[in-house]
Scaffold this motif. Structure first.
Motif, PDB file in Angstrom:
ATOM      1  N   LEU A 143      33.745  46.339  45.081  1.00 22.75           N
ATOM      2  CA  LEU A 143      33.912  44.975  44.460  1.00 22.75           C
ATOM      3  C   LEU A 143      33.141  43.978  45.725  1.00 22.75           C
ATOM      4  O   LEU A 143      32.895  44.507  46.844  1.00 22.75           O
ATOM      5  CB  LEU A 143      35.101  44.371  44.492  1.00 22.75           C
ATOM      6  N   LYS A 144      32.773  42.849  45.509  1.00 20.46           N
ATOM      7  CA  LYS A 144      32.026  41.729  46.417  1.00 20.46           C
ATOM      8  C   LYS A 144      33.080  41.620  47.516  1.00 20.46           C
ATOM      9  O   LYS A 144      34.158  41.307  47.481  1.00 20.46           O
ATOM     10  CB  LYS A 144      31.979  40.384  45.486  1.00 20.46           C
ATOM     11  N   SER A 145      32.266  41.775  48.684  1.00 17.57           N
ATOM     12  CA  SER A 145      32.828  41.521  50.055  1.00 17.57           C
ATOM     13  C   SER A 145      32.883  40.167  50.437  1.00 17.57           C
ATOM     14  O   SER A 145      31.869  39.429  50.169  1.00 17.57           O
ATOM     15  CB  SER A 145      32.045  42.423  51.061  1.00 17.57           C
ATOM     16  N   GLY A 146      33.825  40.055  51.306  1.00 16.74           N
ATOM     17  CA  GLY A 146      33.897  38.365  51.876  1.00 16.74           C
ATOM     18  C   GLY A 146      34.787  37.482  51.411  1.00 16.74           C
ATOM     19  O   GLY A 146      34.863  36.341  52.165  1.00 16.74           O
ATOM     20  N   CYS A 147      35.648  38.007  50.504  1.00 21.16           N
ATOM     21  CA  CYS A 147      36.759  37.092  50.068  1.00 21.16           C
ATOM     22  C   CYS A 147      37.948  37.988  49.973  1.00 21.16           C
ATOM     23  O   CYS A 147      38.645  38.229  48.983  1.00 21.16           O
ATOM     24  CB  CYS A 147      36.423  36.636  48.669  1.00 21.16           C
ATOM     25  N   PHE A 148      38.466  38.239  51.291  1.00 19.29           N
ATOM     26  CA  PHE A 148      39.512  39.002  51.458  1.00 19.29           C
ATOM     27  C   PHE A 148      41.051  38.639  50.974  1.00 19.29           C
ATOM     28  O   PHE A 148      41.905  39.265  50.732  1.00 19.29           O
ATOM     29  CB  PHE A 148      39.498  39.585  52.787  1.00 19.29           C
ATOM     30  N   ALA A 149      41.230  37.270  51.113  1.00 18.06           N
ATOM     31  CA  ALA A 149      42.590  36.755  51.013  1.00 18.06           C
ATOM     32  C   ALA A 149      42.575  35.572  50.244  1.00 18.06           C
ATOM     33  O   ALA A 149      43.648  34.793  49.909  1.00 18.06           O
ATOM     34  CB  ALA A 149      43.359  37.015  52.047  1.00 18.06           C
ATOM     35  N   ALA A 150      41.330  34.867  50.268  1.00 21.15           N
ATOM     36  CA  ALA A 150      41.503  33.304  49.606  1.00 21.15           C
ATOM     37  C   ALA A 150      41.986  33.420  48.156  1.00 21.15           C
ATOM     38  O   ALA A 150      41.447  34.437  47.353  1.00 21.15           O
ATOM     39  CB  ALA A 150      40.162  32.807  49.917  1.00 21.15           C
ATOM     40  N   PRO A 151      42.370  32.307  47.888  1.00 20.19           N
ATOM     41  CA  PRO A 151      42.767  32.135  46.399  1.00 20.19           C
ATOM     42  C   PRO A 151      41.547  32.220  45.335  1.00 20.19           C
ATOM     43  O   PRO A 151      40.533  31.756  45.737  1.00 20.19           O
ATOM     44  CB  PRO A 151      43.461  30.669  46.154  1.00 20.19           C
ATOM     45  N   LEU A 152      41.491  32.868  44.283  1.00 16.39           N
ATOM     46  CA  LEU A 152      40.535  32.943  43.376  1.00 16.39           C
ATOM     47  C   LEU A 152      40.405  32.074  42.111  1.00 16.39           C
ATOM     48  O   LEU A 152      39.281  32.349  41.358  1.00 16.39           O
ATOM     49  CB  LEU A 152      40.497  34.574  42.862  1.00 16.39           C
ATOM     50  N   ASP A 153      41.390  31.153  41.868  1.00 12.63           N
ATOM     51  CA  ASP A 153      41.173  30.328  40.896  1.00 12.63           C
ATOM     52  C   ASP A 153      40.139  29.196  40.899  1.00 12.63           C
ATOM     53  O   ASP A 153      39.570  29.133  42.381  1.00 12.63           O
ATOM     54  CB  ASP A 153      42.610  29.526  40.652  1.00 12.63           C
ATOM     55  N   SER A 154      39.557  28.824  39.931  1.00 14.11           N
ATOM     56  CA  SER A 154      38.217  28.040  40.093  1.00 14.11           C
ATOM     57  C   SER A 154      38.256  26.744  40.818  1.00 14.11           C
ATOM     58  O   SER A 154      37.477  26.562  41.538  1.00 14.11           O
ATOM     59  CB  SER A 154      37.922  27.626  38.476  1.00 14.11           C
ATOM     60  N   SER A 155      39.487  26.058  40.658  1.00 11.66           N
ATOM     61  CA  SER A 155      39.681  24.863  41.422  1.00 11.66           C
ATOM     62  C   SER A 155      39.709  25.184  43.109  1.00 11.66           C
ATOM     63  O   SER A 155      39.111  24.361  43.788  1.00 11.66           O
ATOM     64  CB  SER A 155      40.836  24.191  40.974  1.00 11.66           C
ATOM     65  N   SER A 156      40.233  26.157  43.399  1.00  8.99           N
ATOM     66  CA  SER A 156      40.365  26.461  44.834  1.00  8.99           C
ATOM     67  C   SER A 156      38.899  26.972  45.307  1.00  8.99           C
ATOM     68  O   SER A 156      38.685  26.536  46.579  1.00  8.99           O
ATOM     69  CB  SER A 156      41.472  27.630  45.025  1.00  8.99           C
ATOM     70  N   VAL A 157      38.298  27.763  44.736  1.00  6.74           N
ATOM     71  CA  VAL A 157      36.791  28.327  44.808  1.00  6.74           C
ATOM     72  C   VAL A 157      35.992  27.076  44.908  1.00  6.74           C
ATOM     73  O   VAL A 157      35.183  26.948  46.012  1.00  6.74           O
ATOM     74  CB  VAL A 157      36.473  29.272  43.909  1.00  6.74           C
ATOM     75  N   LYS A 171      32.065  31.191  50.130  1.00  3.76           N
ATOM     76  CA  LYS A 171      32.221  30.587  49.001  1.00  3.76           C
ATOM     77  C   LYS A 171      31.496  31.464  47.785  1.00  3.76           C
ATOM     78  O   LYS A 171      32.204  31.706  46.746  1.00  3.76           O
ATOM     79  CB  LYS A 171      31.687  29.176  48.992  1.00  3.76           C
ATOM     80  N   GLU A 172      30.313  31.814  48.243  1.00  3.67           N
ATOM     81  CA  GLU A 172      29.615  32.786  47.158  1.00  3.67           C
ATOM     82  C   GLU A 172      30.457  33.985  46.803  1.00  3.67           C
ATOM     83  O   GLU A 172      30.594  34.569  45.554  1.00  3.67           O
ATOM     84  CB  GLU A 172      28.237  33.156  47.540  1.00  3.67           C
ATOM     85  N   ALA A 173      30.932  34.764  47.827  1.00  7.03           N
ATOM     86  CA  ALA A 173      31.833  35.968  47.716  1.00  7.03           C
ATOM     87  C   ALA A 173      33.215  35.847  46.941  1.00  7.03           C
ATOM     88  O   ALA A 173      33.103  36.584  45.881  1.00  7.03           O
ATOM     89  CB  ALA A 173      32.143  36.261  49.229  1.00  7.03           C
ATOM     90  N   CYS A 174      33.692  34.556  47.035  1.00  9.35           N
ATOM     91  CA  CYS A 174      34.842  34.215  46.487  1.00  9.35           C
ATOM     92  C   CYS A 174      34.524  34.083  44.759  1.00  9.35           C
ATOM     93  O   CYS A 174      35.171  34.420  43.797  1.00  9.35           O
ATOM     94  CB  CYS A 174      35.634  33.185  46.614  1.00  9.35           C
ATOM     95  N   THR A 175      33.414  33.327  44.516  1.00  8.32           N
ATOM     96  CA  THR A 175      32.992  33.029  43.341  1.00  8.32           C
ATOM     97  C   THR A 175      32.548  34.501  42.680  1.00  8.32           C
ATOM     98  O   THR A 175      33.044  34.515  41.514  1.00  8.32           O
ATOM     99  CB  THR A 175      31.677  32.046  43.296  1.00  8.32           C
ATOM    100  N   LYS A 176      31.835  35.167  43.132  1.00 10.57           N
ATOM    101  CA  LYS A 176      31.490  36.604  42.510  1.00 10.57           C
ATOM    102  C   LYS A 176      32.786  37.512  42.422  1.00 10.57           C
ATOM    103  O   LYS A 176      32.782  38.033  40.995  1.00 10.57           O
ATOM    104  CB  LYS A 176      30.429  37.176  43.122  1.00 10.57           C
ATOM    105  N   LEU A 177      33.631  37.575  43.428  1.00  8.84           N
ATOM    106  CA  LEU A 177      34.691  38.371  43.236  1.00  8.84           C
ATOM    107  C   LEU A 177      35.489  37.764  41.891  1.00  8.84           C
ATOM    108  O   LEU A 177      36.152  38.612  41.096  1.00  8.84           O
ATOM    109  CB  LEU A 177      35.669  38.490  44.431  1.00  8.84           C
ATOM    110  N   SER A 178      35.518  36.529  41.680  1.00  9.04           N
ATOM    111  CA  SER A 178      36.350  36.231  40.764  1.00  9.04           C
ATOM    112  C   SER A 178      35.815  36.291  39.405  1.00  9.04           C
ATOM    113  O   SER A 178      36.684  36.523  38.449  1.00  9.04           O
ATOM    114  CB  SER A 178      36.748  34.465  41.027  1.00  9.04           C
TER     115      SER A 178
END
Length: 301
Positions: A143-157, A171-178
């Protein structure tokens, strides 16, 4: 004489039963072998490949989910000719693949899981193994690297800062992982609806222990999003364990082997292992071997 014959038959039956049980036991592993391919980041020498091959022999797994391996050619430099190889076709050196030991004589159905590509990210490999009328489904992922523990809900991202290049990448990593959650859930939903035994394994680039420690809701944590009720109740041995890779330099697992309820029934208790590299951590060594140590479990078909 009759008693001797009966005793001999009994011993042979026990011996046959032992061999049968052994034949049904397989070792399933996951290993990210960093930049194993033609990329400029790969500076490995012949001696490095020999070291990797030594660890691969020590691992001695029957089925291995591979990440960051470009092709069969590069996989053979580590695992040799004892395996059949199945690789994604994503045009990128960091491909996902699966190595399956020839001597197990599995019937293999392999197909690419392209749904994970939500925009310049890696495909998965969907593998079905059948032997002696028994079937196990595997989904190998990176999976996409760079979002190891941040919340993945749309408002948080959406609220994540992006004033620097580093922040933009995170931010891009969390967007793609979500966005990868949905295709993961679809694969799990399909196999759960079929009451199948399934395993999702590979490099998730996510610290599930942190998802749990932070008590994320289903829309914030990757683990919570995937782990549902009933036939979608999941389990992984990496959830509560600490990684010993490179002396614990990477303490929390991001590589996981996730079991469905039916697959968990096949899990051989306490069989989870991490193969630890012997040298002390240096950045150069972690590049020449890998920054990931292989993990494995044993299951019965």
């Amino acid at each position: 004489m009759k008693n001797v014959i009966l005793t001999t038959i009994g011993l042979l039956l026990i011996l046959f039963s032992s061999f049968k049980t052994q034949a049904e036991e397989i070792k399933v592993a996951s290993w990210n072998i960093a930049w194993l391919g033609s990329h400029e980041y790969n500076h490995r020498t012949d001696a490095d490949y020999k070291k990797l091959a030594k660890y691969a022999k020590q691992l001695n797994a029957d089925v291995i989910a591979l990440q960051e391996v470009e092709s069969e050619y590069w996989a053979r430099k580590v695992f040799g000719n004892d395996y059949d190889y199945y690789f994604s076709t994503k045009d990128w050196v960091q491909r996902v693949g699966v190595a399956i030991k020839k001597s197990q004589h599995f019937t293999v159905e392999a197909k690419e899981y392209k749904a994970l590509d939500v925009g310049k990210v890696r495909h998965g490999m969907d593998i079905t193994l059948t032997k002696n009328g028994k079937t196990l489904h595997l989904l190998a992922v990176h999976l996409k690297s760079g979002c190891f523990a941040a919340p993945l809900d749309s408002s948080s991202v959406k609220a994540m800062p992006s004033t620097s290049i580093k922040e933009e990448k995170r931010k891009e990593a969390c967007t793609k992982l979500s966005k990868q959650i949905s295709p993961l859930e679809q694969w799990i939903d399909l196999h759960a609806s079929q009451d199948a035994a399934y395993i999702v394994l590979g490099d998730f680039n996510r610290r599930f222990s942190q998802d749990i420690a932070l008590k994320y809701s289903e829309d914030k944590g990757l683990w919570q999003a995937l782990n549902d009720d009933g036939k979608e109740t999941l389990w992984t041995p990496t959830m509560t364990a600490n990684s010993g890779c490179w002396g614990g330099y990477y303490k929390e697992y991001i590589d996981h082997i996730i079991f469905s309820p039916k697959a968990k029934e096949k899990y051989i208790e306490s069989s989870f292992e991490q193969l630890i590299f012997k040298p002390k951590y240096t950045k150069e060594l972690s590049r020449n071997l890998s920054d990931h140590c292989p993990i494995s479990v044993k299951v019965k078909l």
